[in-house]
Design an enzyme around this catalytic site. Structure first.
Site, PDB file in Angstrom:
ATOM      1  N   SER A 177       0.848  -1.187   0.000  1.00  0.00           N
ATOM      2  CA  SER A 177       0.000   0.000   0.000  1.00  0.00           C
ATOM      3  C   SER A 177       0.883   1.236   0.000  1.00  0.00           C
ATOM      4  CB  SER A 177      -0.907   0.025   1.234  1.00  0.00           C
ATOM      5  OG  SER A 177      -1.608   1.262   1.312  1.00  0.00           O
ATOM      6  N   TYR A 214      -2.110  -0.153  10.067  1.00  0.00           N
ATOM      7  CA  TYR A 214      -2.136  -0.522   8.649  1.00  0.00           C
ATOM      8  C   TYR A 214      -0.838  -0.099   7.968  1.00  0.00           C
ATOM      9  CZ  TYR A 214      -3.854  -1.086   3.877  1.00  0.00           C
ATOM     10  OH  TYR A 214      -4.009  -1.474   2.564  1.00  0.00           O
TER      11      TYR A 214
END
Length: 267
Positions: free
Chosen positions: A129, A142
């Site tokens: 990501s 995250y």
């Protein structure tokens, strides 16, 4: 083409888009889902796999190899989102996120690598990501889990290069998928010191995902990587400013970049 592609987390979102695109291109595609019997209409077969369960991983890999004789490309896509003030995220949710986003992909690679080493070839594409390149407020866990997968991939790439195996990562920005619905949201606690700003940030994050890019862009990026004779270490796919944010982080002093992020998140 004769190549077998193995995609984790392929029942929806980015994984499904990649599988459908490569299936259309004529590849043999196998995807995974924790509950494939609940998925209807998939154009490629799904096998049961839970990345948090090592036995499940080994069984799924063995099943695909028994049916096709090979796994040429692994797309490590399965992952889960998580948001919240770090102080208010339960420890078990932090552990679950790392089990899914980091330890799971590691175990999938461990299951596939011996086979790729025997055939002296293989490509592993780890889906990370853009958030993994920076610590984002209320997305700390995250960012950390995806950032760790980036570094693991860098190291492993060097370890297996002599075996004819290539490791690379592709980092998406915001895409229009169901990740917002599936991610763990720490609740907005009334009276919490984070109540107002986290609540506002959470709404903004969900809006960005809902208005995100078409997942087909990720499918096209994966296909392009597969067709590249010598893939790069990292790839980024997303809106210009999302990718440019990584450039800014490298170029700007830490405190200046921090101020930009805080202004963006209205902190």
């Amino acid at each position: 083409m004769g190549k077998t592609i193995f995609i984790t987390g392929a029942s929806s979102g980015i994984g499904k888009a990649i599988g459908e695109f490569l299936h259309q291109k004529g590849y043999t595609v196998y995807g995974t889902s924790r509950n494939p019997e609940k998925v209807s209409g998939s154009v490629f077969p799904l096998v049961a796999l839970d990345v948090r369960n090592a036995a499940s991983i080994r069984a799924a890999v063995a099943e695909v190899i028994s049916k096709t004789g090979t796994i040429d490309v692994l797309v490590n896509n399965a992952g889960v989102g998580i948001t919240g003030p770090l102080e208010e995220i339960p420890a078990e949710e932090i552990k679950n996120n790392f089990e899914t986003n980091l330890f799971g992909p590691i175990e999938v690679m461990k299951a596939v690598l011996p086979h790729m080493r025997r055939q002296k070839s293989g490509l592993i594409i780890n889906v990370t990501s853009i958030a993994g390149y920076m610590g984002l407020p209320y997305r700390s866990v995250y960012s950390a889990s995806k950032g760790a997968l980036e570094l693991i991939s860098e190291a492993l790439r060097m370890e297996v290069k002599s075996f004819g195996i290539t490791i690379t990562t592709v980092a998406p920005g915001d895409f229009a998928t169901n990740i917002a619905a599936g991610r763990y949201h720490a609740p907005v606690i009334k009276g919490s010191p984070y109540e107002t700003v986290y609540g506002n940030t959470l709404n903004e994050m969900n809006t960005h995902v809902d208005a995100g890019s078409d997942p087909r862009q990720m499918a096209e990026a994966v296909y392009a990587i597969m067709k590249t004779p010598n893939p790069n270490v990292h790839y980024k796919v997303g809106a210009f400013m999302q990718k440019f944010s990584i450039v800014l982080k490298r170029a700007l002093p830490d405190k200046v970049y921090e101020k930009l992020l805080m202004n963006h998140y209205k902190l």
